[in-house]
Design a protein around this motif. Structure first.
Motif, PDB file in Angstrom:
ATOM      1  N   ILE A 133      44.664  40.448  37.677  1.00 52.17           N
ATOM      2  CA  ILE A 133      45.603  41.421  37.511  1.00 52.17           C
ATOM      3  C   ILE A 133      46.647  41.569  38.837  1.00 52.17           C
ATOM      4  CG2 ILE A 133      45.861  44.024  37.261  1.00 52.17           C
ATOM      5  CD1 ILE A 133      44.955  42.872  34.763  1.00 52.17           C
ATOM      6  N   GLN A 134      46.066  41.456  39.980  1.00 47.77           N
ATOM      7  CA  GLN A 134      46.787  41.578  41.072  1.00 47.77           C
ATOM      8  C   GLN A 134      47.532  40.394  41.499  1.00 47.77           C
ATOM      9  OE1 GLN A 134      43.413  42.729  43.273  1.00 47.77           O
ATOM     10  NE2 GLN A 134      44.160  44.701  43.846  1.00 47.77           N
ATOM     11  N   GLU A 135      47.203  39.088  41.256  1.00 50.38           N
ATOM     12  CA  GLU A 135      47.799  38.104  41.776  1.00 50.38           C
ATOM     13  C   GLU A 135      47.860  36.751  40.733  1.00 50.38           C
ATOM     14  OE1 GLU A 135      45.621  36.364  45.408  1.00 50.38           O
ATOM     15  OE2 GLU A 135      45.363  38.605  46.130  1.00 50.38           O
TER      16      GLU A 135
ATOM     17  N   ASP B 234      35.309  40.369  40.769  1.00 46.18           N
ATOM     18  CA  ASP B 234      36.397  39.956  41.603  1.00 46.18           C
ATOM     19  C   ASP B 234      37.577  39.117  40.897  1.00 46.18           C
ATOM     20  OD1 ASP B 234      35.041  40.893  43.606  1.00 46.18           O
ATOM     21  OD2 ASP B 234      34.498  39.009  44.372  1.00 46.18           O
TER      22      ASP B 234
ATOM     23  N   LEU C  95      41.954  47.483  34.279  1.00 44.07           N
ATOM     24  CA  LEU C  95      42.495  47.467  35.569  1.00 44.07           C
ATOM     25  C   LEU C  95      43.905  47.574  35.600  1.00 44.07           C
ATOM     26  CD1 LEU C  95      39.997  44.699  36.779  1.00 44.07           C
ATOM     27  CD2 LEU C  95      40.180  47.105  37.547  1.00 44.07           C
ATOM     28  N   GLN C  96      44.579  46.803  34.485  1.00 48.75           N
ATOM     29  CA  GLN C  96      45.936  46.891  34.468  1.00 48.75           C
ATOM     30  C   GLN C  96      46.532  48.110  34.516  1.00 48.75           C
ATOM     31  OE1 GLN C  96      48.920  44.787  34.384  1.00 48.75           O
ATOM     32  NE2 GLN C  96      48.223  43.789  32.807  1.00 48.75           N
TER      33      GLN C  96
ATOM     34  N   LEU D 287      45.700  49.385  38.443  1.00 50.76           N
ATOM     35  CA  LEU D 287      46.352  48.481  39.307  1.00 50.76           C
ATOM     36  C   LEU D 287      47.811  48.274  39.276  1.00 50.76           C
ATOM     37  CD1 LEU D 287      43.353  45.948  39.950  1.00 50.76           C
ATOM     38  CD2 LEU D 287      43.684  48.110  41.235  1.00 50.76           C
ATOM     39  N   ASN D 288      48.368  48.298  37.962  1.00 52.33           N
ATOM     40  CA  ASN D 288      49.679  47.930  37.892  1.00 52.33           C
ATOM     41  C   ASN D 288      50.243  48.979  36.859  1.00 52.33           C
ATOM     42  OD1 ASN D 288      50.079  45.529  39.159  1.00 52.33           O
ATOM     43  ND2 ASN D 288      49.501  44.164  37.477  1.00 52.33           N
TER      44      ASN D 288
ATOM     45  N   TYR E  46      40.010  41.662  39.079  1.00 53.81           N
ATOM     46  CA  TYR E  46      40.814  42.213  39.858  1.00 53.81           C
ATOM     47  C   TYR E  46      42.209  41.210  40.379  1.00 53.81           C
ATOM     48  CZ  TYR E  46      38.107  46.533  40.549  1.00 53.81           C
ATOM     49  OH  TYR E  46      37.333  47.597  40.421  1.00 53.81           O
ATOM     50  N   LYS E  47      41.715  40.099  40.739  1.00 54.81           N
ATOM     51  CA  LYS E  47      42.339  39.025  41.115  1.00 54.81           C
ATOM     52  C   LYS E  47      43.500  38.725  39.938  1.00 54.81           C
ATOM     53  CE  LYS E  47      41.902  38.014  45.667  1.00 54.81           C
ATOM     54  NZ  LYS E  47      41.552  39.401  46.312  1.00 54.81           N
TER      55      LYS E  47
END
Ligand code: AKB
Length: 318
Positions: A194-196, A188, A310-311, A314-315, A191-192
Motif C-alpha cells: 500500500i505504501q510503496e 509487512d 490498510l488502504q 494509510l492512504n 503495508y509496503k
C-alpha cells in the motif's frame, strides 16, 4: 460470566483479542495488562493495568483483586527476537508462563497459552504435520514453546489446572505489527504494497509456512477455551492452520488487486534458517474434530480484506 485477565495485551494478538473478549463477556469482565505505558487505543476502553509476567506477586494480587477465573497468557517473545536474545526469551517465555501457571494453580484459574509452529523442528514430518509427532526444534523460541506445551500438560495432569492452547501459525493482521517473528514478512508485505507498491522479502521463494488471518486466530483462542472439557482428548497445543503459502504466492495474491506490485528478495539468514526448520503445512484435524475449528479466511479473502483496511487507513485520500 467469565472474569478474564490477559497478559501481553498490547501485542499483535492482544490488541485484537481484548475488544472481542469485551464484546463477548462484557467490558468490565476483561482486564488488559502489559508492561507498556502507551498501549494501543483498541485495549484502553476498559480496565488496563501495567503487569510484568515476571512479577508473580503482582499477578497473584491482580487475579485475587479482580476475582479472575481465566487467564489468557499472551506475553512472549517471538522467534526472531528470541534467537537474538535467548536468555531473555527463556525468562519471558518460560519463567513468565511458570508464574502464571502457579497463580492459576493457587487461585483456580483456567489458562490459555499460545504455542506455535515453532514448536516443530527439522526432523518433524514437514507436510501435513500430525498433531502428535516429533518435536525437536532448533531455535530458542521452539525450545521455549515445546517446554511451555509440556508445562501446561503437566499442570493439567498433576494439579487439574484447566490449561488449553493452540499452535499458532504466522498471524497476519492490521492493528498492531507483530515485531520479531519469522513470519512477519507476510504482514509487512501488505503495508509496503500500500505504501510503496513494492516489497523486499527476507524469506526465500519456495519457503512454505502455515498462516492465518487474525479474525480466525481470535476465534480459535475463544473457541478452544469455550469447548466442553469432555470433548477434549488433547488440551494444549492444538495444531491450527488456515492456509499455507510461500512469498511468491502471497505476492501473486496481492497482484490480483494491485497489478503493479513488485517484490524482490534480501534473505535474513537467521529467519530463513528458522523458517526452513518449520513445517510446510499442518494437519489440524484434531482441533476440527474436538472443538469444531473451522477457519473462514483463505489467502485471497485475507488479501482483499487486508488491502481494503490498510488502504483506508494509510492512504485515505486515494
Ligand atoms: C513467529 O514467526 O515467531 C511467530 C510464530 C509463527 O510463532 N509468528
Amino acid at each position: 460470566m467469565k472474569r478474564i485477565l490477559v497478559t501481553g495485551s498490547a501485542g499483535q494478538i492482544g490488541s485484537e483479542l481484548i475488544p472481542e473478549l469485551r464484546k463477548k463477556y462484557g467490558k468490565d469482565n476483561v482486564i488488559a495488562t502489559d508492561i507498556r505505558k502507551d498501549p494501543p487505543l483498541s485495549i484502553i476502553d476498559g480496565e488496563y493495568e501495567i503487569l510484568d509476567c515476571l512479577d508473580r506477586k503482582k499477578i497473584f494480587q491482580f487475579v485475587k483483586e479482580f476475582k479472575i477465573d481465566t487467564i489468557y497468557h499472551l506475553a512472549a517473545l517471538l522467534s526472531g527476537v528470541a534467537e537474538a536474545k535467548p536468555d531473555l526469551a527463556w525468562k519471558i517465555n518460560i519463567d513468565g508462563l511458570y508464574n502464571v501457571l502457579e497463580v492459576a494453580r493457587e487461585l483456580n484459574c483456567s489458562v490459555f497459552t499460545p504455542s506455535s509452529i515453532g514448536a516443530f523442528g527439522p526432523t518433524t514430518p514437514p507436510d501435513k504435520t500430525p498433531q502428535d509427532t516429533i518435536q525437536r526444534p532448533t531455535s530458542m523460541y521452539g525450545v521455549t514453546k515445546v517446554s511451555g506445551e509440556l508445562l501446561c500438560d503437566y499442570y493439567f495432569k498433576r494439579f487439574k489446572v484447566d490449561t488449553r492452547g493452540v499452535r499458532y501459525p504466522g498471524i497476519i493482521s492490521n492493528v498492531t505489527l507483530p515485531g520479531g517473528g519469522t513470519t512477519d514478512y507476510a504482514v509487512d508485505i501488505y503495508y509496503k504494497a500500500i505504501q510503496e507498491g513494492k516489497f523486499t522479502c527476507n524469506i526465500k521463494k519456495g519457503t512454505f509456512m502455515d498462516m492465518m488471518y487474525m479474525p480466525d486466530a481470535i476465534e480459535a483462542a475463544i473457541q478452544v477455551m469455550e469447548a466442553p472439557a469432555e470433548n477434549l482428548q488433547h488440551r494444549n497445543a492444538f495444531n491450527v492452520t488456515a492456509m499455507t503459502f510461500d512469498p511468491e504466492m502471497i505476492a501473486a495474491s496481492i497482484k490480483k488487486y494491485l497489478p503493479d506490485f513488485k517484490m524482490d528478495y534480501q534473505i535474513d539468514p537467521i529467519k530463513q534458517d528458522i523458517a526452513e526448520s518449520w513445517p510446510n503445512s499442518l494437519d489440524d484435524s484434531a482441533a476440527r474434530k474436538e472443538w469444531n475449528w473451522n477457519p473462514k479466511y483463505d489467502l485471497d479473502a485475507m488479501t482483499k480484506d487486508m488491502l481494503f483496511v490498510l488502504q483506508k487507513r494509510l492512504n485515505p485520500e486515494s
